[in-house]
Every structure is written in structure tokens, then in C-alpha cells.
Design a protein around this motif. Structure first.
Motif, short mmCIF file in Angstrom:
data_model
loop_
_atom_site.label_atom_id
_atom_site.label_comp_id
_atom_site.label_asym_id
_atom_site.label_seq_id
_atom_site.Cartn_x
_atom_site.Cartn_y
_atom_site.Cartn_z
N GLU A 31 -9.89 27.53 -19.53
CA GLU A 31 -8.90 27.20 -21.56
C GLU A 31 -7.67 26.13 -21.15
O GLU A 31 -8.22 25.47 -21.36
CB GLU A 31 -8.15 28.16 -21.33
N LYS A 85 -11.28 26.42 -26.73
CA LYS A 85 -11.27 28.02 -27.31
C LYS A 85 -11.70 28.69 -28.05
O LYS A 85 -11.73 29.84 -27.65
CB LYS A 85 -9.66 27.51 -27.86
N ILE A 88 -14.43 30.41 -25.54
CA ILE A 88 -13.26 31.01 -24.61
C ILE A 88 -13.58 32.72 -24.88
O ILE A 88 -13.32 32.92 -25.09
CB ILE A 88 -12.57 30.58 -24.36
#
Length: 730
Positions: A31, A85, A88
Motif C-alpha cells: 500500500e 488502495k 489492496i
């Protein structure tokens, strides 16, 4: 179901937990560093291993879901999908779902609930949505004119017009009716095989070989006009059990470096690694070896990698990657050869037996000293030393770093900060600090409560922090260190701190304190540990119901630990937990009061001095505690006779008392005792409920004589000394 299969499934469950933990750590790392190829490969390997082993057990639902996640991860490795993001988030949820699926199929004999099946479908849809974002395949002609231009102008490429295919067939393919040779032959229908290397290193000796298992691998140089998808389709029927890596012509050197890193972990020589990676040929290696031998004869010895680079045969970065691969394989193999998995129940049984051995050794030593036989005393002393070594080694087996527990909160902080709309980072220090595995297992829930409270109550949203002149991102700091034979764990946040006026108002509303009652800062802060106490204005799914903090304190006290809280309004809060390193065996210092024996943890003992009193102190017989002038330092005293309410005896024989100076959490006091009896290996035995409320007692132990001695709770005794001091001052 056979016991062997059941044991294998339980072993797989443990392996899955470890793989998913490493997968989660790697995803959280990505991240912040989305281009870290090592972390991407770690995530892929975890998913691939789970899928492959699930297939062996016939867990088809796990295989189906994990295959989709693995396909997405493969496209990420090939730089076809960019990490963000949102991606993830889905992969983290997928890891959680893999854990739930594996647990479900093992517990319910390969049956999946409808709820989990629906979750699988939802996550597969999300994963497929990301895969549809990948660019379409590009046809690569075998001419220099039509090479694909790289996006990075200065990247180096290997001048090779051939595809490179690296194959590792699974051991079960033959049993499934598949012939590896047939797939190799089929390749020739869509192109030409230029070179083919058969890898036989995995073939075991004849004594243990399974004639129905496949141990082969292949490295193939291949010419074709086909796209990558067509080459992959050749191996469609064995994709589930085969590790396939395909590198296009004229690929960047980084692709070959990645291939070398992904090769099976065999302890190959550098040259063999480079040949398997199709970076150089056997002829080029032989020529280089001849050059190396010539240099050695001339006294100018060089490594094979250095010679290959100097001759211009191989790129320096590729050689470096091969050397790193070689070294990492050897290091990992050496480490694995020294590791043996042991059931924790067996370790607990070993510690219990060592405890009984310590007691038996103390008994034998006592009898040897009473016999006055020099040879027997020497033999007993030798046994004591050996028992002490065995004890230390046995206890070290249960010592584990607290870092694994700390790392679990990376995900907690990430998820909850998103729910709360806050920007919060987690800082971890002291992760290598070790303590007893039993303590680590039991401290996880209290730490979870404290971290969640810091997230919800302690830290402000970014806008508030900016208005206060703070960093927009709040910080939670988990720290651990050793101190005075204990481990200290700190949960620190740089939030708004505790509002003492609000705490006092809530406490008065709940009749916890009386109107007009004056409390110290520490007493005000510790109000939050009172059952049912909460300052939250509203109840959320995170906190605010007034439960948790009292449970935290109760659980920590059950571990023979303490918890303290410091807070400065507008600056932040520190919660400090102090725990014993082990719950089993400690080094103790034995003291006597009249005919009774007590044990003080040796790590808390500073020194022993003779108790000399003046007339004023002697006349002050009604005080339970006094003071002692320790080389100019005022030392609070705790007289154990008074603390435990020994009945005065008129004809009691006069004894010269001693002071044992002890410390705990930066505080010092003196314990007044009748006798000093020396060091003693102490096996901690729990107290029954009948004695659990006695202040100043933390446990019991058995002496060599068979008598019971009580272990002193130094923290409680120091607290009593402080309370007496405050009363005396007031």
C-alpha cells in the motif's frame, strides 16, 4: 477418515495461517510501496501454495476461489495491472476469505456454507473487475523492427528473439493421467523449440522414489508467432498443478532476474542458475570456466560471475540476482534444517516436568547439606547447576518475539481508521523483545481493546489536528522493552489526551467518587478502568458501551501484571503494561519472618542491608511502615510482620532484622524481614480462590523441605508503602 489425514489437514491449517499472515503483511507493505516486486511475489506465492495444497486435499471450493486471486496476482506481476488502495482492499478481504474457507472445509468435512459461497461469488466478481482492466495482448513478431518499445527508455533488454518457458510439473500429474512429454510435443505445433533443458535435481534416491510421481522440470527456449495466451493454453489441463513462467522475446533484464528468483530452491552453482534462466549457454559457461582456471593458474583468481560480466557474456544485474538467489537458498535451507516444529502442549508438559525437577533437586540439595558429607554436597551442587541450565534452556523454548503480535495491528489500524474517517499510522518498536508464549497469547485481547480505544477516543480527525497545529496523520506507537526482570509494553498515541474535568464529572454522576473528594492525577486517569465507566458521547460498533477497560485490567492482573496510564490533555496518552517474562519458573530470593518463608523475585532485589533503628523509630510501634536512611536516600519501609498482621509474642526471641531493598517500575522500598535465606529457584504455583484476595501475595512455591512458601507481590507492597506515605504527608 484416517488419523494421518486428519493430522495432515491440521498441519495445512497451521501453514495457511502462516501464509496468510505473510500475505497480509506484504499487502500492507505494498500500500505504501506498490512497486516492491519482492512483496508482490510473496503475495503470489502465498496464494499459489494455498491453491496447490488445497487441490491435493480435494478442497475444490478453495481452489476455485484462490485460482481467481492467483490469476489477478499473476497479472500484477506482469505489470498488466497497477496496484492501488482499492485493489489492496479487495485482496485483503480475499485473504480473510481464504482463511474462512480453509477453516470451513476442514471443520465441516469439505462442505461450504451458503453464506461463504455468496461471499466467494461477490469477491470473485470484484477480482474479475480488476482483471478486465488489464491491457489486451500484443502480438510480438520475431523481428527486431517490430519489437515492443519499452515505456522506460533506459531499461536494458536481453537481445534474444526467443520466448523463454520455465516449467515445474506437480508431483501428481502422472497419477492424473497427464504426460509431461505430450505438452512439450504439442508446443512444436505452434512454434519451434530451440533449446530444452530437463531438470532432474528433484528426483530422490531409488529407496524413497515414488514411481507414480513426477519430479521433472523444464527450461525451454521457444520461437513462435503466437501470443502469450496461446502458449499458456498449451498447459491448460495442468495449470492447477504446474508452475509456469513465460518470458517474451527481448524482455527486460528484470524479467530474467525475476525468473532466477522464482527458480526452485535448489542449492545450485551460479553457472547452473544462469543456464536454467537461459541467460547463457553451456558452451559459454565452459569457456568462462576455462578462463577462470587460467586466471587461477596465474594467481589472479576471480569469481565466475565477475568473469562472465567482464567477458560481456552476462549482464551484471543478472549475475547479482543469481548470486543473491544462491545465497538466500543456502541461508534458508540452513535455517530450516535447524528448525523443528513442536506441539505447544508438549512444551507445556516439559516445563511442568522441569518444575518438578527443580523442586526435587532442591530437596536433594537440602538433604546433602544436612548430611555434612563433602562429596555428596559437591555432587548435589553439580546436579543443581545442570538443573539450572536445563531450566533456562527449557524456558527459552517458549520465549517468542512480541513482534508477531504487534504486526497484527497493522491491519486493525488500517481498517478502523478508514471506518472512522481518520488518517492514522502505526509505529512499532521493540518487536524483537521476547517473552513467554503463554503471556503473548493472553495479552492479545487487552492490547486490542487499548488500540481500538486510542483509535476511537484518543486520536482526532485530520481537520482537528491541523487546527491544533499537529501533524494531519495521527500516530499510534506500540513499544516493548525489558525492565527489572519484566517486559513493558506501551501503547502511545499523540491524540487529545484525557479530559480530567470530564472524567471527574462522569465519576460523580455514577457515584464512583463522592462530591468534594480530591483525587491525584493518577487516580483520575485510572477511573477509566472502573467497571461500566465510559466518557463516549455515543455508542459505536468500536467502543462506548463502558465495557472493555475493566476487563483489560482484570486480564492483565491475572497475568501477574500491572497497567498504568499517563495522559496530558492536548498532547496524548500512554498506557503502560508491565508483565512477567514467564509464568512458570523464576529465580527467587528467600527470606524468613518468624518460622515462615517468603520468596521475592530476584530481579527485583537491589541489595540487603542491616536494619538499624533509632529510639524514635523503636517507640513508633503502631506504624505499619516507617522510613530508613539509605546512604542519604529516604527509603519507605514495609514491615512484613505488620503487613501480614503477625500477632505480637511477649517472649519472642529478639532477632536482628534485615532490609531487602526492592524496586519495581522506577519505585523503591525496603522490606523488613527476620532472616535472609539466599537465592532459590522458584516454581510458581497458583493460589487458590481462598487466598486470591490477600494483598501482597502473588503465588506460592514448594521448598526442598516440602513446605510451602508464599511469593511476594512486590508491586502491591510498594503501592501500600506509597499509600502510607501519602497519608503520613497529609
Amino acid at each position: 477418515m484416517s488419523n494421518d489425514l486428519e493430522c495432515a489437514k491440521q498441519g495445512f491449517l497451521i501453514e495457511v495461517e502462516e501464509l496468510l499472515t505473510s500475505m497480509e503483511d506484504a499487502l500492507l507493505h505494498l500500500e505504501g510501496s506498490p512497486d516492491d516486486m519482492e512483496a508482490i511475489n510473496a503475495v503470489f506465492r502465498a496464494a499459489h501454495t494455498i491453491k496447490g495444497t488445497s487441490g491435493i486435499f480435494g478442497f475444490d471450493d478453495v481452489v476455485s476461489f484462490t485460482h481467481v486471486a492467483e490469476s489477478l496476482l499473476d497479472k500484477i506481476r506482469d505489470n498488466e495491472i497497477t496496484i492501488n488502495k482499492e485493489l489492496i482492499e479487495v485482496l485483503l478481504k480475499s485473504g480473510d476469505h481464504m482463511s474462512a474457507l480453509v477453516n470451513e472445509v476442514i471443520v465441516n468435512d469439505n462442505n461450504i456454507s451458503a453464506t461463504l459461497m455468496r461471499t466467494s461469488g461477490e469477491l470473485i466478481s470484484q477480482l474479475n473487475a480488476f482483471m478486465q482492466q488489464a491491457p489486451s495482448a500484443v502480438i510480438i513478431k520475431n523481428t527486431a523492427k517490430n519489437r515492443v518499445e519499452t515505456l522506460i527508455s533506459d531499461i536494458q533488454v536481453v537481445a534474444n528473439n526467443n520466448w523463454h518457458i520455465s516449467l515445474r510439473f506437480g508431483t501428481e500429474v502422472l497419477k492424473q493421467g497427464m504426460d509431461p512429454a505430450s505438452f512439450i510435443k504439442y508446443l512444436q505445433q505452434i512454434g519451434n523449440i530451440i533449446t530444452l533443458s530437463v531438470l532432474t535435481e528433484k528426483i530422490p534416491s531409488l529407496e524413497i522414489i515414488d514411481p507414480e510421481a513426477c519430479y521433472l522440470g523444464f527450461e525451454i527456449s521457444f520461437q513462435t508467432e503466437s501470443v502469450k495466451e496461446e502458449i499458456e493454453s498449451v498447459f491448460e489441463f495442468v495449470q492447477e498443478d504446474c508452475d509456469i513462467r513465460i518470458i517474451p522475446p527481448n524482455s527486460a533484464i528484470s524479467r530474467y532476474i525475476e525468473l532466477i528468483q522464482e527458480l526452485p530452491e535448489e542449492d545450485d552453482l551460479l553457472g547452473e542458475l544462469l543456464i536454467k534462466g537461459q541467460v547463457l549457454t553451456s558452451k559459454e559457461l565452459r569457456n568462462a570456466l576455462s578462463k577462470q582456471q587460467l586466471d587461477n593458474d596465474l594467481g589472479d583468481g576471480k569469481s565466475i560471475g565477475q568473469i562472465l560480466v567482464e567477458q560481456g557474456v552476462v549482464n551484471r544485474d543478472v549475475v547479482s540476482a543469481a548470486v543473491e538467489k544462491q545465497q538466500s537458498v543456502r541461508t534458508k535451507k540452513n535455517a530450516e534444517s535447524r528448525i523443528v516444529r513442536v506441539n505447544s502442549d508438549k512444551l507445556d508438559e516439559l516445563i511442568n516436568m522441569v518444575g518438578e525437577l527443580v523442586i526435587a533437586s532442591a530437596s536433594a540439595s537440602l538433604l546433602a547439606n544436612k548430611s555434612k558429607q563433602t562429596e555428596l554436597e559437591e555432587a548435589s551442587s553439580l546436579v543443581d547447576d545442570l538443573v539450572d541450565s536445563i531450566r533456562n534452556n527449557a524456558l527459552s523454548l517458549r520465549m517468542v518475539p512480541i513482534g508477531e503480535t504487534f504486526n497484527r495491528f497493522q491491519r486493525v489500524v488500517r481498517d478502523l481508521s478508514g471506518q472512522l474517517g481518520k488518517d492514522i499510522g502505526l509505529v512499532i518498536t521493540g518487536a524483537d523483545t521476547e517473552l513467554d508464549k503463554m503471556v503473548v497469547e493472553k495479552i492479545g485481547d487487552p492490547l486490542m481493546h487499548l488500540v481500538r480505544n486510542s483509535l476511537d477516543h484518543g486520536l482526532e480527525v485530520s481537520a482537528q489536528r491541523i487546527a491544533l497545529g499537529k501533524d494531519p496523520q495521527g500516530k499510534i506507537h506500540l513499544n516493548a522493552y525489558h525492565d527489572s526482570g519484566s517486559i513493558v509494553i506501551e501503547i502511545i498515541d499523540d491524540g487529545k489526551g484525557l479530559n480530567k474535568a470530564q472524567l471527574l464529572a462522569k465519576a460523580r454522576d455514577k457515584n464512583i467518587i463522592e462530591e468534594g473528594q480530591v483525587l491525584s492525577d493518577d487516580e483520575i486517569n485510572n477511573l477509566i478502568f472502573h467497571p461500566g465507566f465510559s466518557t463516549a458521547d455515543s455508542v459505536s460498533n468500536i467502543s462506548g458501551r463502558g465495557v472493555g477497560m475493566d476487563v483489560v485490567k482484570r486480564n492483565i492482573l491475572a497475568l501477574r501484571g500491572t497497567v498504568d496510564l499517563e495522559s496530558t490533555e492536548g498532547i496524548g496518552t500512554v498506557v503502560r503494561i508491565r508483565l512477567p517474562l514467564t509464568l512458570a519458573i523464576i529465580d527467587g530470593f528467600q527470606v524468613g519472618v518468624r518460622d515462615d518463608a517468603y520468596v521475592i523475585p530476584l530481579d527485583m532485589v537491589i541489595e540487603c542491608v542491616e536494619y538499624v533503628t533509632d529510639k524514635e523509630t523503636e517507640n513508633n510501634t503502631n506504624q505499619k511502615s516507617g522510613y530508613f536512611n539509605l546512604r542519604g536516600e529516604v527509603l519507605p519501609l514495609v514491615k512484613l510482620k505488620d503487613h501480614f498482621n503477625y500477632v505480637p509474642v511477649e517472649d519472642e526471641k529478639e532477632v536482628r532484622a534485615n532490609i531487602v531493598v526492592v524496586h519495581y517500575a522506577g519505585r523503591k522500598a525496603g522490606l523488613v524481614v527476620d532472616r535472609l535465606m539466599g537465592e532459590f529457584q522458584t516454581v510458581i504455583k497458583p493460589l487458590g480462590k481462598l487466598f486470591s484476595e490477600i494483598k501482597g501475595i502473588g503465588g506460592s512455591t514448594i521448598l526442598g523441605s516440602g513446605e510451602v512458601a508464599l511469593i511476594l507481590d512486590i508491586q502491591q507492597l510498594l503501592q501500600d508503602a506509597e499509600e502510607h506515605e501519602l497519608k503520613h504527608v497529609s
